[in-house]
Write a protein that holds these residues in place. Sequence first.
Motif, mmCIF file in Angstrom:
data_model
loop_
_atom_site.group_PDB
_atom_site.id
_atom_site.type_symbol
_atom_site.label_atom_id
_atom_site.label_comp_id
_atom_site.label_asym_id
_atom_site.label_seq_id
_atom_site.Cartn_x
_atom_site.Cartn_y
_atom_site.Cartn_z
ATOM 1 N N THR A 266 10.497 17.673 -31.629
ATOM 2 C CA THR A 266 9.461 16.948 -32.358
ATOM 3 C C THR A 266 8.334 17.872 -32.817
ATOM 4 N N ALA A 267 8.055 18.910 -32.040
ATOM 5 C CA ALA A 267 7.041 19.888 -32.461
ATOM 6 C C ALA A 267 7.529 20.666 -33.678
ATOM 7 N N TYR A 268 8.818 21.004 -33.699
ATOM 8 C CA TYR A 268 9.369 21.805 -34.802
ATOM 9 C C TYR A 268 9.311 21.044 -36.128
ATOM 10 N N VAL A 269 9.483 19.712 -36.077
ATOM 11 C CA VAL A 269 9.430 18.925 -37.315
ATOM 12 C C VAL A 269 8.035 18.345 -37.541
ATOM 13 N N ASP A 270 7.057 18.818 -36.749
ATOM 14 C CA ASP A 270 5.670 18.412 -36.901
ATOM 15 C C ASP A 270 5.490 16.903 -36.708
ATOM 16 N N ARG A 271 6.228 16.372 -35.702
ATOM 17 C CA ARG A 271 6.062 14.962 -35.350
ATOM 18 C C ARG A 271 5.865 14.840 -33.839
ATOM 19 N N PRO A 272 4.835 15.499 -33.279
ATOM 20 C CA PRO A 272 4.668 15.514 -31.818
ATOM 21 C C PRO A 272 4.445 14.128 -31.220
ATOM 22 N N GLU A 273 3.981 13.177 -32.025
ATOM 23 C CA GLU A 273 3.735 11.837 -31.480
ATOM 24 C C GLU A 273 5.025 11.157 -31.018
ATOM 25 N N LEU A 274 6.175 11.611 -31.569
ATOM 26 C CA LEU A 274 7.451 11.007 -31.189
ATOM 27 C C LEU A 274 7.838 11.341 -29.749
ATOM 28 N N ALA A 275 7.319 12.452 -29.251
ATOM 29 C CA ALA A 275 7.647 12.844 -27.881
ATOM 30 C C ALA A 275 7.111 11.827 -26.879
ATOM 31 N N ALA A 276 6.035 11.160 -27.224
ATOM 32 C CA ALA A 276 5.429 10.181 -26.310
ATOM 33 C C ALA A 276 5.852 8.753 -26.615
ATOM 34 N N ASP A 277 6.638 8.553 -27.667
ATOM 35 C CA ASP A 277 7.103 7.208 -28.015
ATOM 36 C C ASP A 277 7.943 6.679 -26.856
ATOM 37 N N PRO A 278 7.575 5.531 -26.275
ATOM 38 C CA PRO A 278 8.291 5.033 -25.085
ATOM 39 C C PRO A 278 9.779 4.779 -25.330
ATOM 40 N N ARG A 279 10.179 4.580 -26.572
ATOM 41 C CA ARG A 279 11.601 4.362 -26.865
ATOM 42 C C ARG A 279 12.420 5.628 -26.678
ATOM 43 N N PHE A 280 11.743 6.799 -26.787
ATOM 44 C CA PHE A 280 12.466 8.060 -26.802
ATOM 45 C C PHE A 280 11.960 9.078 -25.778
ATOM 46 N N GLU A 285 16.008 6.390 -21.945
ATOM 47 C CA GLU A 285 15.497 5.554 -23.027
ATOM 48 C C GLU A 285 16.121 5.950 -24.362
ATOM 49 N N ARG A 286 16.327 7.240 -24.593
ATOM 50 C CA ARG A 286 16.970 7.662 -25.840
ATOM 51 C C ARG A 286 18.398 7.129 -25.913
ATOM 52 N N ALA A 287 19.110 7.119 -24.776
ATOM 53 C CA ALA A 287 20.463 6.574 -24.753
ATOM 54 C C ALA A 287 20.446 5.057 -24.973
ATOM 55 N N ARG A 288 19.501 4.385 -24.332
ATOM 56 C CA ARG A 288 19.416 2.924 -24.436
ATOM 57 C C ARG A 288 19.062 2.503 -25.861
ATOM 58 N N ASN A 289 18.253 3.319 -26.528
ATOM 59 C CA ASN A 289 17.817 2.997 -27.895
ATOM 60 C C ASN A 289 18.533 3.870 -28.925
ATOM 61 N N ALA A 290 19.812 4.121 -28.664
ATOM 62 C CA ALA A 290 20.565 5.035 -29.524
ATOM 63 C C ALA A 290 20.582 4.582 -30.980
ATOM 64 N N ASP A 291 20.633 3.269 -31.224
ATOM 65 C CA ASP A 291 20.688 2.800 -32.608
ATOM 66 C C ASP A 291 19.393 3.053 -33.367
ATOM 67 N N GLN A 292 18.320 3.347 -32.653
ATOM 68 C CA GLN A 292 17.071 3.743 -33.306
ATOM 69 C C GLN A 292 16.880 5.256 -33.268
ATOM 70 N N PHE A 293 17.385 5.873 -32.205
ATOM 71 C CA PHE A 293 17.197 7.313 -32.032
ATOM 72 C C PHE A 293 17.992 8.107 -33.069
ATOM 73 N N TYR A 294 19.252 7.739 -33.272
ATOM 74 C CA TYR A 294 20.071 8.506 -34.209
ATOM 75 C C TYR A 294 19.588 8.409 -35.660
ATOM 76 N N PRO A 295 19.165 7.226 -36.148
ATOM 77 C CA PRO A 295 18.593 7.194 -37.500
ATOM 78 C C PRO A 295 17.336 8.062 -37.634
#
Length: 397
Positions: A266-280, A285-295
């Motif tokens: 997330t730092a490399y793509v300049d989206r550090p806020e995604l690291a703290a997103d509870p879904r991911f 949580e990333r596995a549980r929310n795979a249909d949102q994580f992969y897109p």
Amino acid sequence: MSEKPSGPSGRGLLAGVRVIELASVIMAPYAAQQLGDLGADVIKVEPPTGDMTRHYPPRRHPGMGGPALNLNRNKRGAAIDLKAPHGRDALLALLRTADVFITNLRPQALAKLRLGYDAVAAVNPGLIYANAQGFRSDSRYGTHAAYDDIIQAASGLVWLNHQVSGQPHYVPTVLADKICGMQIAQSVLAALHYREHGGTGQHIEVPMADTMLAFNLVEHLGAAALEADGAFGSARSLSPRRRALRTADGWMCILPHSDRNWRDFTAYVDRPELAADPRFATGPERARNADQFYPLLEELTPLHTSAEWQEFCDRAGIAAAPVLDLESAATTAYAQEGGLLREAEHPTEGPYRVIGRPVRYSADPDPELRPCPAIGQHTDEVLREAGFDPSLLHPAG
């Protein structure tokens, strides 16, 4: 068991072990090929017309089809018509000298030939008799024919593909045949170890449907492992969005698996806020929310080229690889350095490519790869070694 004649090589981790293969197509011949690659003296017994795969294209000469050149390497070939006079006697003579018998004939065919376990064990009680068929012999489907596609369907694999793609596709490789072939080889090695340490010969049955169902359930037992009414299936594996990722100039697999990987990504793509997103934020949580994580990954990976992604991932310790076609995968510098696909010269077929042994053993660093024999090339040789007169198979007149 009578004393075994010496094999053709005497090299390898299984030197001194004799295997008789009575099999066709891929599964059981693949199992015997693995044992031959480890140094066992494998004798392939087939009808005078040859195993079915010998006639698969491409081929330069009859009975020497391309798939057979690798499936039957490190074997000696004996052509025996088991229904002809003395044919069964010839096979039993070979089995008396053997450690292992591998077959994928159906139980009813073996019974008709009087080659079931009890009949064979009567002439060689120490024999490891391994037979594989589609379904358990004592089940309601014990007499049913089965090929790879049938087992993919019966074991839930086609259903898994349907959940992801909406189509009941088969996996585009004979996955069941090859996995069950490896199961046969593993089972034989365990039985050899048991016999070597004071045990006996024994009968091993490898049902393809059971083997593949157990294989598929490793992750796909899912919630049913803990809840009586729990759903089968792994959310991550069954996400239809779990697929290769487009980059700015190609396709890659990029898997920021650990939490640290995800923060670096997330730092490399300049989206550090995604690291703290509870879904991911965590792996579960990333596995549980795979249909949102992969897109989300699909949205971010086009920001850089494949080369840029590979350089970053290597530096950050993130698993990543380009998507290669099969020819490229087999001919990359990595593959060539490992010698997995080798150029060889067959005594009758000329230049061809040999699939090398993928596993490395420090005690056997340079495995011998003897070429596939012609149909019946060693019939007289192996029968004489077993004390059987080969002329009995060729009556005068």
